[in-house]
Design an enzyme around this catalytic site. Structure first.
Site, PDB file in Angstrom:
ATOM      1  N   ASP A   1      -7.622  23.041  67.590  1.00 14.00           N
ATOM      2  CA  ASP A   1      -8.576  23.984  68.607  1.00 14.00           C
ATOM      3  C   ASP A   1     -10.082  23.414  68.727  1.00 14.00           C
ATOM      4  O   ASP A   1     -10.574  23.336  67.816  1.00 14.00           O
ATOM      5  CB  ASP A   1      -8.156  25.224  67.843  1.00 14.00           C
TER       6      ASP A   1
ATOM      7  N   GLU B   1      -7.307  19.711  71.631  1.00 13.65           N
ATOM      8  CA  GLU B   1      -7.374  20.808  72.600  1.00 13.65           C
ATOM      9  C   GLU B   1      -8.843  20.881  73.036  1.00 13.65           C
ATOM     10  O   GLU B   1      -9.541  21.961  72.794  1.00 13.65           O
ATOM     11  CB  GLU B   1      -7.161  22.178  72.488  1.00 13.65           C
TER      12      GLU B   1
END
Lengths: 659, 659
Positions: free
Chosen positions: A378, A407
């Site tokens: 993330d 990401e």
């Protein structure tokens, strides 16, 4: 002191990322093709070799390279195992080969060759003096058979033998070999790093009744998700969720008493990044989920979100890892004027950064030890590049099979740097590339430029954070065409599960975010809705899995179409045994048709021959002939086609299909 | 251990040749523009600095770089002195600047800023603790004036001062600065390396009577050669010429009793590379020639031809530096089946190569000590690159002003490598580029690609070795147009003297070589022939010398013309104070006309304004207007025009010229 007699120069070795600062990436089993400029002063014959070894081997393998144009050479090797490899290039002057070539020219020009033959024999004897004793006899044999000829031309014919040339080349003086100044690193990943099909879920939404879903609930869906053809099941964070500043529905700053909170607000009194949310289950339930997935041919991917909720245990145990405001309040995440009150970031510039790195590393190792080998990371672009490089190198020492998906939706340089420091796959701008020119330009950048050496795209039509406008307004046809594009343009792709299957298109006003986002509430998806795209998705994934041409991204080639609403591209295996063509109508509202130009020569098809296209979604067939052929796509029926091309069509028998 | 808190990445620094393996080249006084990708994780403000120093300085100069698009930054410095320089790039996170930018956003968003101001003051105090005592007061002053405000917005206004930002930026923590991993080398040459006008002569042909010309004879011609605008007088080798296998007229293998031999067959009982051919004169005559040239603004360039005649003293003194055939005969130069019996090459792969390098170095130093600073190097591509690199580095340690011209007409990689290892200028393929597309493609390669960083072209329409077909058949117009092309496309150019002035076009049958070449015989040139191009050449060189736009090569820009026989290009100074346009009719036989498209916007000319072109060869003027204008060139009159553009034309007064 330099060895001034090394006359060969080696330049411009490719592939090479940032002058060798970063590894080049390949997939296990792939051929690694290396090129270099290799040349010397003068007119002597140059030999170039590609050298390679696995990092844990001591000695180099050497293969001869072949000349291309303009002093460029090419060679290749098979990277047959995961892990780190080294490669480089060397070259030397082959004096005997030079002598052989010159001898031929002298003979053609009718020149005296007696002295030349003596020089040649001298060279063989000189080489003999350098070789190990075993080979003495071979050299002596050559000398005897040249010297034994009374006729000069017969002697020359023997001296010109290619076998003799190869023998002499093998015994070059090692101290005359020029080596490229760098040993380049190659990182070889397992196959899934290059070909993977992701399905993203919030485990808590998969319960049967009203309540919080569990790992056990999700486990029951594994056979169905596997049937749909996915091989990576990616779970939103599975850890305890913070209570302080917990977000409510639609990201509201006041959570209702039943609000489950965002799974990315990690940590509470119940534990942190190594703990499991109690309502999802216990460690054994998670291990059971991993086992069950494996049985169904899927891997579980976890989310690595290195950030905390304000009540994460780290905040108390390691206040030195966070920023504190003058009023004694912890600094939550901000990108002014935006505030993310339920999340506090680590301060990677704190004095104690080394301990912080070690602790974050231990989180990764905790889940690796539990059997997880795929991690979606993330927001990696908000943590230092040096941290990721260190973390991945640490993990890969013992676990070369670990895959990390970046990401990062951010600036191009940041995204590519993350790939350089070791991410196996990366989210891309595909999500916002809709028109033909946008798609083609972006794909060309990904597959033709330097990016192809280290940046592996993973295409996502949607994510829990992004519901693009095209899907908001394009209806079912938009979902179909974006799925086909993602699944066939890129060998790695994924969808944010049920919201995609069910064509969920309601967004927050003027935003590209889901209304009533699953990030802040537990959803109940009507998995058996007749509107679900599940069977279509199953079909597309089956086509992917059955057609090796779709297992790669960098074999993509666009064809010309005279209609800007139709994009048409091809992928093929190197041996042409599998040629896949894809046509997509980018206009979700209107039927579109156009003429596509097929580079038939390139496919070994003559302009007289017809060839059969088998459309694999609808299982329909059509016959094409020559370069220019017609495509027609109706979004109301099927806005895309995936064709395999049968080039060895025997007309008589195949005509049966149509008559 | 790495400093994990260095968050800035620096990539893709340019210019950079082969990852920094070779220096970038510039001319003294030039601005060196450096670019790099500089970025960090997250959203913090990044600062980038260009660092540079002369090689003999210890401390770096730092200048701030400015952001371009996409995390690319640019900065520059003035390379005001000859010699070696280093440059690199560094960058860091500017936390205070980040704080300032965020504060602005918070204020616009109407957020509370009280805590923020406290954080800002804390940052200033933290910086104060790191600075030398002298600066304490400045920091304290800023703190006092922020803290002294009762109104938050007034305090904010002070805290947002750019002066404060700059002050804080100056006192960054040094251990947080990221440095690019390489210190790149810049080599700065004197001006003549970038702008020079060469005239090549065989001194022995400049005698007054029948006999062998002398330095003294040549000295008498210095004023005239200088008048023609040349600043480098390049002499064919001036050393004793071998007797063994001496070549006769037209390269015949039997020399007549009076054959003077090829000056490149260096060495005889009369001496070798450090000796002067007795018939040319003595050392003092040579020194006098140098002195006289200098007085007339010219430099003497010598030929470095590292090869011997078979009777060169080295052959007896150092037989180990040569190759010997089995029959005891020395190996002469060959490129089978071609033989060069009057020349024996050094064996650069001999055991004693180090002594050979030292001796060849001593030849160079001998002539440097005599005052020579420019060398044209014969066939450098047949000697090892490592040798040249060593030789040039040795010479430049004490003599950064030495200029070397590479006479290599060979494969592109070899030519560029020679430039990389240190040649200041290089012969090019210009000699054989005749059509517009050939010329434009080649020039674009020279000026746009990586070559521009290290390869300085020197354009020669002819040499004693090459009489190109175009000059053989194109008549006087061909000589005129090739001279204008060489002199204006490239800031370095030269001609093989009188043979060019007199438009000598007789070649060996089917060869691009001069018939009755001066290489093998003493010529008498009719310098006062009415057919001589001398006055035209003088005019072109004067135009070169008077127009700074022509002092560079890399400022070249081609314009579109709708006739393939007309090439049209422009050069300008950066400040646009000198804009030169050149038109050449490439067809030496027919009048050609066409429409040229002038990028007037780029020149600051509006489409309504007329602008005056002053043609400098004929001294004629014409008025142009707008983008599209007509050119018409008659090879029978003048196949080329060199125009200066007057952009600040006042219509009324200038019209006088035409009325």
């Amino acid at each position: 002191m330099i060895e001034g007699r090394k006359r060969v120069s080696i330049e411009a070795v490719s592939p090479e990322v940032d002058c060798g600062r970063f590894p080049v990436k390949r997939i296990a089993g792939e051929k690694v093709e290396v090129e270099a400029h290799v040349f010397a002063d003068g007119h002597d014959q140059v030999v170039a070799c590609l050298m390679y070894r696995k990092a844990d081997e001591v000695s180099w393998n050497r293969v001869f390279m072949s000349p291309l144009e303009n002093d460029r050479w090419t060679g290749s090797f098979q990277a047959d195992e995961m892990g780190a490899w080294f490669y480089t290039v060397c070259g030397w002057i082959d004096h005997f080969l030079t002598w052989q070539e010159d001898l031929k020219k002298r003979i053609y020009a009718g020149q005296e060759i007696e002295q030349e033959l003596l020089i040649g024999v001298e060279m063989i004897k000189e080489a003999r003096s350098r070789v190990d004793e075993d080979a003495d006899e071979i050299f002596d044999g050559w000398c005897r058979s040249i010297e034994g000829q009374e006729d000069g031309f017969r002697a020359a014919r023997i001296a010109l033998s290619p076998e003799l040339g190869i023998l002499m080349s093998r015994y070059v003086e090692e101290d005359r070999i020029s080596f490229y100044e760098k040993e380049l690193v190659l990182w070889v990943d397992r196959e899934k790093a290059g070909f993977s099909t992701w399905y993203e879920v919030f485990p808590r939404s998969w319960g049967e009744g009203e309540g919080h879903g569990t790992f056990a609930d999700l486990e029951k869906q594994i056979p169905e998700i596997s049937r749909m053809g996915f091989d990576v099941l990616y779970l939103s964070p599975i850890h305890p969720i913070g209570m302080i500043n917990r977000k409510g529905r639609n990201n509201s700053i006041t959570a209702g008493p039943d609000s489950p909170g965002s799974p990315w607000a990690i940590g509470s009194v119940e534990g942190g990044h190594k703990s499991i949310h109690p309502q999802l289950g216990r460690e054994e339930d998670f291990l059971s989920l991993i086992r069950c997935s494996k049985e169904w041919g899927m891997e579980i991917a976890l989310d690595l979100a290195f950030q905390c909720s304000p009540d994460h245990p780290y905040v108390k145990e390691h206040p030195e890892w966070f920023r504190w405001r003058p009023d004694g309040v912890i600094q939550y995440a901000e990108n002014p004027p935006k505030k993310y009150e339920d999340i506090v970031p680590f301060d990677f510039e704190c004095q104690d950064w080394q301990a912080l790195w070690d602790e974050l590393g231990s989180i990764l190792f905790h889940w690796i030890d539990m059997g997880v080998r795929i991690f979606r990371v993330d927001n990696p672009h908000t943590k230092p590049f040096a941290f990721w490089e260190w973390l991945f190198n640490s993990a890969r020492k013992d676990h070369p099979d670990v895959i990390f998906l970046s990401e990062a939706f951010t600036r191009p340089r940041v995204m590519s740097r993350l790939a350089k420091v070791g991410f196996s796959q990366s989210y891309t701008y595909f999500t916002w590339r809709n028109t033909k020119s946008e798609l083609q330009t972006y794909l060309e950048e990904l597959i033709r430029g330097e990016l192809r050496e280290y940046f592996r795209p993973n295409f996502w039509p949607n994510t829990p954070d992004i519901l693009p406008q095209f899907l908001q307004f394009g209806g079912r046809a938009a979902f179909v065409s974006r799925l086909v594009l993602a699944a066939t343009l890129s060998s790695n792709y994924g969808i944010y599960g049920p919201a995609f299957d069910l064509c969920v298109s309601e967004a927050m006003e003027d935003r590209e975010e889901y209304a009533d986002s699953e990030k802040y509430e537990i959803k109940r998806w009507d998995l058996n809705s007749p509107a679900s795209l599940r069977d279509f998705i199953e079909r597309v994934n089956r086509i992917r899995n059955e057609n090796p041409a779709l297992w790669k991204t960098f074999n993509l080639k666009f064809y010309e179409v005279d209609n800007d609403q139709i994009i048409f591209f091809e992928k093929r295996t190197e041996d042409l045994s599998n040629v896949v063509m894809v046509a997509v109508n980018l206009d979700p509202f209107h039927r579109q048709s156009g003429t596509v130009r097929v580079p038939i020569g390139d496919l070994g098809i003559s302009s007289e021959d017809s060839y059969m296209l088998h459309e694999l979604i609808s299982d329909e067939r059509c016959l094409w002939q020559g370069e220019f052929n017609r495509v027609d796509l109706d979004p109301g029926i099927l806005p895309a086609g995936i064709f395999i091309v049968n080039r060895t069509l025997r007309k008589e028998s195949d005509f049966d299909y149509f008559m």
